[in-house]
Design a protein around this motif. Structure first.
Motif, PDB file in Angstrom:
ATOM      1  N   SER A   1       0.820  -1.198   0.000  1.00 41.68           N
ATOM      2  CA  SER A   1       0.000   0.000   0.000  1.00 41.68           C
ATOM      3  C   SER A   1       0.860   1.256   0.000  1.00 41.68           C
ATOM      4  O   SER A   1       0.573   2.230  -0.702  1.00 41.68           O
ATOM      5  N   ARG A   2       1.933   1.230   0.789  1.00 34.61           N
ATOM      6  CA  ARG A   2       2.845   2.384   0.826  1.00 34.61           C
ATOM      7  C   ARG A   2       3.515   2.570  -0.538  1.00 34.61           C
ATOM      8  O   ARG A   2       3.751   3.699  -0.974  1.00 34.61           O
ATOM      9  N   ALA A   3       3.823   1.464  -1.222  1.00 37.92           N
ATOM     10  CA  ALA A   3       4.428   1.558  -2.554  1.00 37.92           C
ATOM     11  C   ALA A   3       3.454   2.189  -3.548  1.00 37.92           C
ATOM     12  O   ALA A   3       3.818   3.058  -4.343  1.00 37.92           O
TER      13      ALA A   3
ATOM     14  N   GLN B   1      13.557   2.191   0.805  1.00 42.80           N
ATOM     15  CA  GLN B   1      14.411   1.959   1.974  1.00 42.80           C
ATOM     16  C   GLN B   1      13.711   2.421   3.246  1.00 42.80           C
ATOM     17  O   GLN B   1      13.775   1.750   4.286  1.00 42.80           O
ATOM     18  N   GLU B   2      13.029   3.573   3.166  1.00 43.08           N
ATOM     19  CA  GLU B   2      12.302   4.102   4.320  1.00 43.08           C
ATOM     20  C   GLU B   2      11.177   3.152   4.734  1.00 43.08           C
ATOM     21  O   GLU B   2      10.985   2.866   5.918  1.00 43.08           O
ATOM     22  N   ILE B   3      10.441   2.643   3.751  1.00 45.08           N
ATOM     23  CA  ILE B   3       9.350   1.698   4.025  1.00 45.08           C
ATOM     24  C   ILE B   3       9.903   0.443   4.679  1.00 45.08           C
ATOM     25  O   ILE B   3       9.361  -0.067   5.670  1.00 45.08           O
TER      26      ILE B   3
ATOM     27  N   SER C   1      15.910  -2.444   1.800  1.00 42.90           N
ATOM     28  CA  SER C   1      14.927  -2.484   0.715  1.00 42.90           C
ATOM     29  C   SER C   1      15.053  -3.758  -0.126  1.00 42.90           C
ATOM     30  O   SER C   1      14.057  -4.254  -0.664  1.00 42.90           O
ATOM     31  N   SER C   2      16.259  -4.311  -0.226  1.00 45.63           N
ATOM     32  CA  SER C   2      16.450  -5.558  -0.988  1.00 45.63           C
ATOM     33  C   SER C   2      15.736  -6.721  -0.300  1.00 45.63           C
ATOM     34  O   SER C   2      15.101  -7.564  -0.956  1.00 45.63           O
ATOM     35  N   HIS C   3      15.837  -6.778   1.035  1.00 46.28           N
ATOM     36  CA  HIS C   3      15.161  -7.816   1.812  1.00 46.28           C
ATOM     37  C   HIS C   3      13.646  -7.702   1.631  1.00 46.28           C
ATOM     38  O   HIS C   3      12.957  -8.695   1.370  1.00 46.28           O
ATOM     39  N   LEU C   4      13.119  -6.483   1.738  1.00 49.02           N
ATOM     40  CA  LEU C   4      11.685  -6.263   1.544  1.00 49.02           C
ATOM     41  C   LEU C   4      11.267  -6.667   0.135  1.00 49.02           C
ATOM     42  O   LEU C   4      10.245  -7.329  -0.060  1.00 49.02           O
ATOM     43  N   ASN C   5      12.065  -6.293  -0.846  1.00 49.93           N
ATOM     44  CA  ASN C   5      11.747  -6.605  -2.242  1.00 49.93           C
ATOM     45  C   ASN C   5      11.689  -8.107  -2.483  1.00 49.93           C
ATOM     46  O   ASN C   5      10.787  -8.615  -3.175  1.00 49.93           O
TER      47      ASN C   5
END
Length: 280
Positions: free
Chosen positions: A235-237, A245-247, A256-260
């Motif tokens: 949703s934030r995206a 990175q902030e998200i 951000s790589s881990h989240l991705n």
């Protein structure tokens, strides 16, 4: 848009024809229709609006109003730092940042009224009328009254979105519903989401907790946490311009790589693809 506090701003505007507005760097806006009628369009779906209508707009430009009768709007803009307490604030808003993310992650952003429950809509209207009064009269403590009233506003929104998020599921175990609500509204607080903390708080044996959760939720506890965070990230995206990175850091991912990687694994789409779904 008048910035009456570092973390939120208010605007009253009247339109005969809708105009695109500069809405960068905010989470979302709460929109209260003071007068007028027309259609609210979200993601190409239209829904009638009229006086006293209440809507929620994300930061992305996927919403508009088709104005049929001159309309006066009250806009309440929430910035990213809304729930970070300032040095002069007497109320600690840091815990409410969880609720803001819960709303972001679980609201469908379709056209139509934000609140379905008629009693809650009346209650929300009363609170918005308080905000409108304080904004127009600009008394000595008006900013403080508005700031504190917003806490109640977002609590009512959260309650209604939680009911929708449950998708009509009925749980016979009241304790489990309370547990789900607690988890949902504290999704960023790692300490409060630990099995040991939740077991103590809800008087469930720590050894039995995982089995208890899976039996009631039909999914593992850690999967529930991860999926909840990924919904917020998605949703934030889509609906904000926040850097990935902030998200990632706010949601407790390594980077951000881990989240991705997690987004691709569980949803089939990475953060960049998810953002393009709405923002192009």
């Amino acid at each position: 848009m008048e910035q009456i506090h570092d973390t939120f701003a208010i605007e009253i505007a009247e339109y005969s024809e809708w105009r695109e507005r500069n809405r960068k760097n905010n989470f979302f806006e709460l929109v209260y229709v003071l007068d007028g009628e027309g259609q609210h369009s979200a993601n190409y779906i239209k829904h009638k609006y009229s006086k006293n209508g209440i809507f929620l707009l994300p930061a992305a430009r996927c919403h508009m109003y088709i104005i049929e009768k001159k309309t006066q709007f009250l806009f309440l803009r929430f910035t990213g730092s809304y729930f970070i307490p300032g040095t002069n604030d007497t109320v600690d808003y840091s815990n409410w940042f969880n609720r803001l993310n819960f709303i972001m992650g679980n609201h469908d952003y379709l056209s139509g009224e934000l609140i379905d429950d008629p009693d809650d809509k009346k209650q929300l209207k009363r609170l918005l009328d308080v905000i409108l009064y304080e904004y127009e009269h600009k008394g000595i403590c008006s900013a403080f009254v508005i700031q504190n009233t917003l806490v109640s506003v977002l609590a009512i929104i959260s309650r209604n979105i939680q009911a929708k998020a449950l998708g009509g599921r009925i749980f016979t175990d009241k304790k489990f519903v309370e547990l789900l609500n607690f988890i949902s509204f504290n999704i960023l607080d790692t300490e409060k989401l630990s099995v040991s903390y939740l077991s103590r708080k809800f008087h469930i044996s720590e050894n039995y907790f995982s089995e208890y959760f899976k039996r009631n939720a039909a999914e593992k506890f850690q999967d529930f946490i991860l999926n909840s965070k990924l919904r917020i990230a998605g949703s934030r995206a889509k609906f904000t311009d926040a850097p990935f990175q902030e998200i990632a850091m706010e949601l407790g991912f390594t980077d951000s790589s881990h989240l991705n990687r997690m987004m691709k694994k569980y949803t089939g789409k990475g953060m960049r693809e998810t953002r393009k779904e709405i923002q192009g």
